[in-house]
Motif scaffolding. Sequence first.
Motif, PDB file in Angstrom:
ATOM      1  N   LEU A  89      -1.652  14.582  -7.836  1.00 53.30           N
ATOM      2  CA  LEU A  89      -1.513  15.966  -8.292  1.00 53.30           C
ATOM      3  C   LEU A  89      -1.697  16.052  -9.803  1.00 53.30           C
ATOM      4  CD1 LEU A  89       1.660  17.094  -6.282  1.00 53.30           C
ATOM      5  CD2 LEU A  89      -0.762  17.383  -5.699  1.00 53.30           C
ATOM      6  N   ALA A  90      -2.356  17.117 -10.245  1.00 54.88           N
ATOM      7  CA  ALA A  90      -2.445  17.346 -11.688  1.00 54.88           C
ATOM      8  C   ALA A  90      -1.057  17.752 -12.182  1.00 54.88           C
ATOM      9  CB  ALA A  90      -3.462  18.451 -11.961  1.00 54.88           C
ATOM     10  N   PRO A  91      -0.716  17.378 -13.411  1.00 57.71           N
ATOM     11  CA  PRO A  91       0.605  17.770 -13.927  1.00 57.71           C
ATOM     12  C   PRO A  91       0.733  19.296 -13.926  1.00 57.71           C
ATOM     13  CG  PRO A  91      -0.562  16.342 -15.480  1.00 57.71           C
ATOM     14  CD  PRO A  91      -1.529  16.674 -14.398  1.00 57.71           C
ATOM     15  N   PRO A  92       1.906  19.809 -13.581  1.00 55.00           N
ATOM     16  CA  PRO A  92       2.067  21.262 -13.527  1.00 55.00           C
ATOM     17  C   PRO A  92       1.805  21.918 -14.887  1.00 55.00           C
ATOM     18  CG  PRO A  92       4.125  20.116 -12.967  1.00 55.00           C
ATOM     19  CD  PRO A  92       3.125  19.071 -13.284  1.00 55.00           C
ATOM     20  N   VAL A  93       1.088  23.013 -14.861  1.00 53.51           N
ATOM     21  CA  VAL A  93       0.886  23.815 -16.071  1.00 53.51           C
ATOM     22  C   VAL A  93       1.277  25.229 -15.679  1.00 53.51           C
ATOM     23  CG1 VAL A  93      -0.767  24.632 -17.802  1.00 53.51           C
ATOM     24  CG2 VAL A  93      -1.076  22.368 -16.765  1.00 53.51           C
ATOM     25  N   GLU A  94       2.238  25.775 -16.391  1.00 58.48           N
ATOM     26  CA  GLU A  94       2.771  27.075 -16.019  1.00 58.48           C
ATOM     27  C   GLU A  94       1.668  28.123 -15.901  1.00 58.48           C
ATOM     28  OE1 GLU A  94       5.699  28.707 -18.691  1.00 58.48           O
ATOM     29  OE2 GLU A  94       5.786  30.490 -17.403  1.00 58.48           O
ATOM     30  N   GLY A  95       1.653  28.826 -14.786  1.00 54.66           N
ATOM     31  CA  GLY A  95       0.698  29.912 -14.611  1.00 54.66           C
ATOM     32  C   GLY A  95      -0.632  29.489 -14.007  1.00 54.66           C
ATOM     33  N   VAL A  96      -0.868  28.200 -13.881  1.00 50.82           N
ATOM     34  CA  VAL A  96      -2.121  27.740 -13.255  1.00 50.82           C
ATOM     35  C   VAL A  96      -1.905  27.681 -11.737  1.00 50.82           C
ATOM     36  CG1 VAL A  96      -3.774  25.831 -13.052  1.00 50.82           C
ATOM     37  CG2 VAL A  96      -2.881  26.474 -15.296  1.00 50.82           C
ATOM     38  N   LEU A  97      -2.884  28.152 -11.012  1.00 46.68           N
ATOM     39  CA  LEU A  97      -2.759  28.241  -9.555  1.00 46.68           C
ATOM     40  C   LEU A  97      -2.433  26.882  -8.934  1.00 46.68           C
ATOM     41  CD1 LEU A  97      -5.892  30.445  -8.702  1.00 46.68           C
ATOM     42  CD2 LEU A  97      -3.490  31.162  -8.683  1.00 46.68           C
ATOM     43  N   PRO A  98      -1.418  26.819  -8.084  1.00 50.15           N
ATOM     44  CA  PRO A  98      -1.065  25.539  -7.453  1.00 50.15           C
ATOM     45  C   PRO A  98      -2.230  24.885  -6.708  1.00 50.15           C
ATOM     46  CG  PRO A  98       0.662  27.157  -7.070  1.00 50.15           C
ATOM     47  CD  PRO A  98      -0.462  27.884  -7.753  1.00 50.15           C
ATOM     48  N   VAL A  99      -3.083  25.683  -6.060  1.00 50.54           N
ATOM     49  CA  VAL A  99      -4.197  25.063  -5.314  1.00 50.54           C
ATOM     50  C   VAL A  99      -5.130  24.277  -6.233  1.00 50.54           C
ATOM     51  CG1 VAL A  99      -4.341  26.517  -3.263  1.00 50.54           C
ATOM     52  CG2 VAL A  99      -5.517  27.230  -5.338  1.00 50.54           C
ATOM     53  N   VAL A 100      -5.251  24.766  -7.463  1.00 51.04           N
ATOM     54  CA  VAL A 100      -6.115  24.067  -8.428  1.00 51.04           C
ATOM     55  C   VAL A 100      -5.496  22.711  -8.780  1.00 51.04           C
ATOM     56  CG1 VAL A 100      -7.030  24.145 -10.783  1.00 51.04           C
ATOM     57  CG2 VAL A 100      -7.064  26.205  -9.357  1.00 51.04           C
ATOM     58  N   LEU A 101      -4.187  22.728  -8.968  1.00 52.20           N
ATOM     59  CA  LEU A 101      -3.494  21.499  -9.365  1.00 52.20           C
ATOM     60  C   LEU A 101      -3.354  20.516  -8.207  1.00 52.20           C
ATOM     61  CD1 LEU A 101      -0.735  23.264 -11.500  1.00 52.20           C
ATOM     62  CD2 LEU A 101      -2.806  22.155 -12.349  1.00 52.20           C
ATOM     63  N   ASN A 102      -3.364  21.035  -6.998  1.00 53.96           N
ATOM     64  CA  ASN A 102      -3.124  20.186  -5.815  1.00 53.96           C
ATOM     65  C   ASN A 102      -4.385  19.578  -5.223  1.00 53.96           C
ATOM     66  OD1 ASN A 102      -0.527  20.984  -6.115  1.00 53.96           O
ATOM     67  ND2 ASN A 102      -0.463  22.343  -4.337  1.00 53.96           N
ATOM     68  N   ARG A 103      -5.546  20.144  -5.555  1.00 58.40           N
ATOM     69  CA  ARG A 103      -6.788  19.641  -4.952  1.00 58.40           C
ATOM     70  C   ARG A 103      -7.188  18.314  -5.570  1.00 58.40           C
ATOM     71  NH1 ARG A 103     -11.398  18.104  -5.911  1.00 58.40           N
ATOM     72  NH2 ARG A 103     -10.858  18.371  -8.113  1.00 58.40           N
ATOM     73  N   TRP A 104      -7.487  17.369  -4.755  1.00 57.37           N
ATOM     74  CA  TRP A 104      -8.106  16.120  -5.209  1.00 57.37           C
ATOM     75  C   TRP A 104      -8.931  15.602  -4.040  1.00 57.37           C
ATOM     76  CZ3 TRP A 104      -6.806  11.301  -2.964  1.00 57.37           C
ATOM     77  CH2 TRP A 104      -5.718  11.327  -2.096  1.00 57.37           C
ATOM     78  N   SER A 105      -9.725  14.575  -4.293  1.00 57.81           N
ATOM     79  CA  SER A 105     -10.718  14.149  -3.292  1.00 57.81           C
ATOM     80  C   SER A 105     -10.373  12.790  -2.676  1.00 57.81           C
ATOM     81  CB  SER A 105     -12.097  14.051  -3.955  1.00 57.81           C
ATOM     82  OG  SER A 105     -12.428  15.249  -4.619  1.00 57.81           O
ATOM     83  N   PRO A 106      -9.736  12.807  -1.508  1.00 61.83           N
ATOM     84  CA  PRO A 106      -9.438  11.524  -0.856  1.00 61.83           C
ATOM     85  C   PRO A 106     -10.680  10.937  -0.176  1.00 61.83           C
ATOM     86  CG  PRO A 106      -8.744  13.315   0.555  1.00 61.83           C
ATOM     87  CD  PRO A 106      -9.323  13.951  -0.692  1.00 61.83           C
ATOM     88  N   THR A 116       0.839  -1.200   0.000  1.00 59.34           N
ATOM     89  CA  THR A 116       0.000   0.000   0.000  1.00 59.34           C
ATOM     90  C   THR A 116       0.874   1.251   0.000  1.00 59.34           C
ATOM     91  OG1 THR A 116      -1.534  -1.241   1.346  1.00 59.34           O
ATOM     92  CG2 THR A 116      -1.919   1.116   1.174  1.00 59.34           C
ATOM     93  N   LEU A 117       0.465   2.225  -0.770  1.00 53.57           N
ATOM     94  CA  LEU A 117       1.209   3.486  -0.800  1.00 53.57           C
ATOM     95  C   LEU A 117       0.884   4.311   0.434  1.00 53.57           C
ATOM     96  CD1 LEU A 117       0.595   4.473  -4.544  1.00 53.57           C
ATOM     97  CD2 LEU A 117       2.641   3.416  -3.576  1.00 53.57           C
ATOM     98  N   SER A 118       1.815   5.158   0.852  1.00 50.64           N
ATOM     99  CA  SER A 118       1.574   6.054   1.988  1.00 50.64           C
ATOM    100  C   SER A 118       0.718   7.234   1.524  1.00 50.64           C
ATOM    101  CB  SER A 118       2.902   6.588   2.525  1.00 50.64           C
ATOM    102  OG  SER A 118       3.456   7.477   1.581  1.00 50.64           O
ATOM    103  N   ALA A 119       0.184   7.972   2.507  1.00 47.14           N
ATOM    104  CA  ALA A 119      -0.629   9.151   2.180  1.00 47.14           C
ATOM    105  C   ALA A 119       0.172  10.132   1.326  1.00 47.14           C
ATOM    106  CB  ALA A 119      -1.102   9.822   3.469  1.00 47.14           C
ATOM    107  N   ALA A 120       1.430  10.349   1.689  1.00 48.00           N
ATOM    108  CA  ALA A 120       2.261  11.312   0.938  1.00 48.00           C
ATOM    109  C   ALA A 120       2.496  10.832  -0.491  1.00 48.00           C
ATOM    110  CB  ALA A 120       3.587  11.520   1.658  1.00 48.00           C
ATOM    111  N   GLU A 121       2.712   9.538  -0.642  1.00 44.58           N
ATOM    112  CA  GLU A 121       2.930   8.985  -2.001  1.00 44.58           C
ATOM    113  C   GLU A 121       1.668   9.124  -2.849  1.00 44.58           C
ATOM    114  OE1 GLU A 121       6.300   5.524  -1.245  1.00 44.58           O
ATOM    115  OE2 GLU A 121       4.227   5.146  -0.611  1.00 44.58           O
ATOM    116  N   VAL A 122       0.526   8.859  -2.220  1.00 42.13           N
ATOM    117  CA  VAL A 122      -0.735   8.975  -2.962  1.00 42.13           C
ATOM    118  C   VAL A 122      -0.987  10.427  -3.358  1.00 42.13           C
ATOM    119  CG1 VAL A 122      -3.252   8.746  -2.792  1.00 42.13           C
ATOM    120  CG2 VAL A 122      -1.785   6.930  -1.959  1.00 42.13           C
TER     121      VAL A 122
END
Length: 207
Positions: free
Chosen positions: A13-30, A2-8
Motif C-alpha cells: 500500500l502507498a503511505p496514506p496521504v490525507e484526502g487522496v482517494l483510497p483506491v489510488v493508494l491501495n492499487r498495486w500490481s501483483p 514467505t509472506l502471506s497475500a494479506a501481509e504483502v
Amino acid sequence: MTLSAAEVHKLKLAPPVEGVLPVVLNRWSPRSFSNREVSSADLRRVFEAARWAASAYNEQPWRYLVGIRNSLTYKKIFSTLIGFNQSWAGSAPVLILCVTSTKFSHNGTSNTYAVHDLGAASSYLTLQASALGLSTHQMAGFDQDAARKAFGIPDSYAFGSVIALGYQGEPSALGHEQLLAAEIEQRSRKALSEFVLSAWDTPAELA
Ligand SMILES: Cc1cc2nc3c(=O)[nH]c(=O)nc-3n(C[C@H](O)[C@H](O)[C@H](O)COP(=O)(O)O)c2cc1C
C-alpha cells in the motif's frame, strides 16, 4: 519465510496521504492471482468505469478484448505474451487486450491522443477494480503483431497493454525466486518535486 497475500498487500500500500482517494493508494500490481473467478457483474463494473473516462472529441477510441479463463479469447491473448509474462499471468482468471482507434470517426483524421485516452480509460478500469477488491497487472510484454493477427485487428488500431485481472493470490504460489522477490518488494515512486514543475527543471511549490 514467505509472506502471506494479506501481509504483502499491506506492505504494498502507498503511505496514506490525507484526502487522496483510497483506491489510488491501495492499487498495486501483483503477479500471483488466486483461483477465485471474477463475477460478470464486477467485470461489467470495471468496464463501466473505463466507459466514463474523458477522451479527445469524446471519441472513446478504446476497445477491450476480454478473455475469461478457458475461453478462446483468453487462450489467444495468453499466447501473445512474452515468456516472462506467461510464467505468471496464467494464474489470472481474466486477460484483457487493450486496443485503440487511431483515426477520428467524425472525419478520419489521425487521433494523436488515442493511446493517451486508452491509458486514461484503462486507469479508471484498474482503480475501479481496486475499489472492488480486485487486482490488475498491466503488461507491455506481448507480441503486438501476433495479437493483431490472432484477432484480425485493423491497422488503424494501436495497442495499449494486456491487463491481467483477478484476486490477489498467495505469493508462495509463484514458481520461482525472482518472481517471489518482486512480489514482496517495497514499491517506490519519484518525489513530486521531480515531476511537478513551475518551470523546466524547477519544482513547483506545493503546500
Ligand atoms: C503499460 C505498462 C506495461 C507494463 N508491462 C509489464 C510487463 O510486461 N510485465 C510485468 O511483469 N509488469 C509490467 N508492468 C507493471 C509495472 O512494472 C508496474 O505497474 C510498476 O512497476 C509499478 O508497480 P505498481 O503497479 O505495483 O504500482 C507494466 C505496467 C504498465 C502500466
